[in-house]
Motif scaffolding. Sequence first.
Motif, PDB file in Angstrom:
ATOM      1  N   LYS A 129     -84.271  43.517  54.218  1.00 24.51           N
ATOM      2  CA  LYS A 129     -85.402  43.279  55.134  1.00 24.51           C
ATOM      3  C   LYS A 129     -86.560  44.206  54.781  1.00 24.51           C
ATOM      4  O   LYS A 129     -87.725  43.790  54.810  1.00 24.51           O
ATOM      5  CB  LYS A 129     -84.957  43.490  56.583  1.00 24.51           C
ATOM      6  N   ASP A 130     -86.224  45.457  54.467  1.00 23.54           N
ATOM      7  CA  ASP A 130     -87.265  46.398  54.039  1.00 23.54           C
ATOM      8  C   ASP A 130     -87.973  45.876  52.773  1.00 23.54           C
ATOM      9  O   ASP A 130     -89.209  45.929  52.682  1.00 23.54           O
ATOM     10  CB  ASP A 130     -86.655  47.765  53.715  1.00 23.54           C
ATOM     11  N   ASN A 172     -79.057  55.855  48.274  1.00 21.99           N
ATOM     12  CA  ASN A 172     -80.012  56.836  48.804  1.00 21.99           C
ATOM     13  C   ASN A 172     -80.623  56.513  50.158  1.00 21.99           C
ATOM     14  O   ASN A 172     -81.206  57.399  50.788  1.00 21.99           O
ATOM     15  CB  ASN A 172     -81.145  57.025  47.789  1.00 21.99           C
ATOM     16  N   VAL A 173     -80.528  55.264  50.586  1.00 23.26           N
ATOM     17  CA  VAL A 173     -81.126  54.864  51.868  1.00 23.26           C
ATOM     18  C   VAL A 173     -80.001  54.612  52.880  1.00 23.26           C
ATOM     19  O   VAL A 173     -79.118  53.788  52.626  1.00 23.26           O
ATOM     20  CB  VAL A 173     -81.999  53.597  51.702  1.00 23.26           C
ATOM     21  N   PRO A 174     -80.008  55.307  54.018  1.00 24.19           N
ATOM     22  CA  PRO A 174     -78.916  55.179  54.995  1.00 24.19           C
ATOM     23  C   PRO A 174     -79.024  53.914  55.841  1.00 24.19           C
ATOM     24  O   PRO A 174     -79.142  53.966  57.081  1.00 24.19           O
ATOM     25  CB  PRO A 174     -79.064  56.446  55.842  1.00 24.19           C
ATOM     26  N   LYS A 175     -78.983  52.781  55.155  1.00 24.04           N
ATOM     27  CA  LYS A 175     -79.052  51.495  55.845  1.00 24.04           C
ATOM     28  C   LYS A 175     -78.065  50.528  55.211  1.00 24.04           C
ATOM     29  O   LYS A 175     -77.621  50.728  54.068  1.00 24.04           O
ATOM     30  CB  LYS A 175     -80.465  50.898  55.736  1.00 24.04           C
ATOM     31  N   SER A 176     -77.758  49.476  55.936  1.00 16.54           N
ATOM     32  CA  SER A 176     -76.897  48.434  55.382  1.00 16.54           C
ATOM     33  C   SER A 176     -77.677  47.614  54.364  1.00 16.54           C
ATOM     34  O   SER A 176     -78.915  47.653  54.330  1.00 16.54           O
ATOM     35  CB  SER A 176     -76.409  47.506  56.502  1.00 16.54           C
ATOM     36  N   LYS A 195     -85.197  57.905  55.504  1.00 19.30           N
ATOM     37  CA  LYS A 195     -84.646  57.061  56.560  1.00 19.30           C
ATOM     38  C   LYS A 195     -84.817  55.583  56.241  1.00 19.30           C
ATOM     39  O   LYS A 195     -84.027  54.754  56.684  1.00 19.30           O
ATOM     40  CB  LYS A 195     -85.333  57.382  57.893  1.00 19.30           C
ATOM     41  N   HIS A 196     -85.874  55.287  55.498  1.00 19.91           N
ATOM     42  CA  HIS A 196     -86.173  53.896  55.194  1.00 19.91           C
ATOM     43  C   HIS A 196     -86.379  53.727  53.682  1.00 19.91           C
ATOM     44  O   HIS A 196     -86.574  54.710  52.950  1.00 19.91           O
ATOM     45  CB  HIS A 196     -87.437  53.442  55.937  1.00 19.91           C
ATOM     46  N   ARG A 254     -92.519  43.635  49.828  1.00 16.29           N
ATOM     47  CA  ARG A 254     -92.980  42.584  48.914  1.00 16.29           C
ATOM     48  C   ARG A 254     -94.128  41.797  49.531  1.00 16.29           C
ATOM     49  O   ARG A 254     -95.090  41.448  48.850  1.00 16.29           O
ATOM     50  CB  ARG A 254     -91.815  41.649  48.569  1.00 16.29           C
ATOM     51  N   ALA A 255     -94.038  41.541  50.831  1.00 20.42           N
ATOM     52  CA  ALA A 255     -95.099  40.809  51.529  1.00 20.42           C
ATOM     53  C   ALA A 255     -96.408  41.587  51.534  1.00 20.42           C
ATOM     54  O   ALA A 255     -97.498  40.995  51.568  1.00 20.42           O
ATOM     55  CB  ALA A 255     -94.657  40.499  52.956  1.00 20.42           C
ATOM     56  N   LYS A 256     -96.325  42.912  51.467  1.00 17.25           N
ATOM     57  CA  LYS A 256     -97.523  43.751  51.437  1.00 17.25           C
ATOM     58  C   LYS A 256     -97.956  44.083  50.008  1.00 17.25           C
ATOM     59  O   LYS A 256     -98.850  44.908  49.807  1.00 17.25           O
ATOM     60  CB  LYS A 256     -97.253  45.059  52.205  1.00 17.25           C
ATOM     61  N   ASP A 257     -97.331  43.406  49.049  1.00 20.35           N
ATOM     62  CA  ASP A 257     -97.640  43.628  47.614  1.00 20.35           C
ATOM     63  C   ASP A 257     -97.446  45.075  47.192  1.00 20.35           C
ATOM     64  O   ASP A 257     -98.173  45.593  46.344  1.00 20.35           O
ATOM     65  CB  ASP A 257     -99.073  43.189  47.289  1.00 20.35           C
TER      66      ASP A 257
END
Length: 267
Positions: free
Chosen positions: A41-42, A31-35, A6-7, A47-50
């Motif tokens: 954004k993901d 493979n990811v059902p998002k725009s 999903k993500h 990246r912010a969480k390394d």
Amino acid sequence: MQKEIKHTADYLKLIRSKGIYSFTSEDLLLNVPKSLINIRKDLDRLRAKDEISTIRKGFYTIIPIEYQNVGGIPIEFFIDHLMIYISKPYYVGLFSAAMFHGAAHQQPQAFFVVANAPKPRNILYNDFLLSFTERRIIPTIGIEKMKTDTGYFNVSGKELTFLDLIYFENQMGGYNRIITVLQELSEGIKISKMKEALKNDFPISTIQRAGFISENILENSKLAGVFKSKLQNSQYKTVLLKPAGQKEGEFNADWKVIVNIQISSDL
């Protein structure tokens, strides 16, 4: 498309379970059902969480927990995927290849990759330079496959590495930086494999320099003999040992080399 995905993080967990550490924007879009906007954004959150690293536009690597303290996975884990992604024939070479063959005293300050021209831009990865060197006609003989946790990557064998270091000596910092590595490589070189490596597109001048160094600096007569045999049917001219150096020095008649630099080995 996998139902459980999903993500972006779901997809990364899936490929990580398969031993894959790198991925592309195209992989995510498939493979990811998002725009694309939401996928980006993901990626920003990861990246912010390394948890991921951007290598170049559209190409990323996963940073597993065990590598977060060092900022990312080793380059050899993703170099093959990267070069396939940018459609460039390549091999890990020069000081980096020497290191993988156990012929370097310390880890090089850069990770050296030889690619066909025009070369890709160098990449700064965790304060470590991924340095590309180009060949108009990239060698195809003397390249080996080396295994990693993620698969395989191309690396020049000892014989091709030896020739490349002489061919690119100026870019590598000069003879006094490469001579110790040449000595260590020469101890494991197989004559039959060097004969094969010489079938690649190297200038005659490189073979002259390799012969002179093998005979007079490394004192390896068997290796020198391979280069002498290669030159037998060639009309070769006088060359400078160091092309970028002064044009004066002792003349070596056997190899038609003007010795315009003093070379010293640490060994």
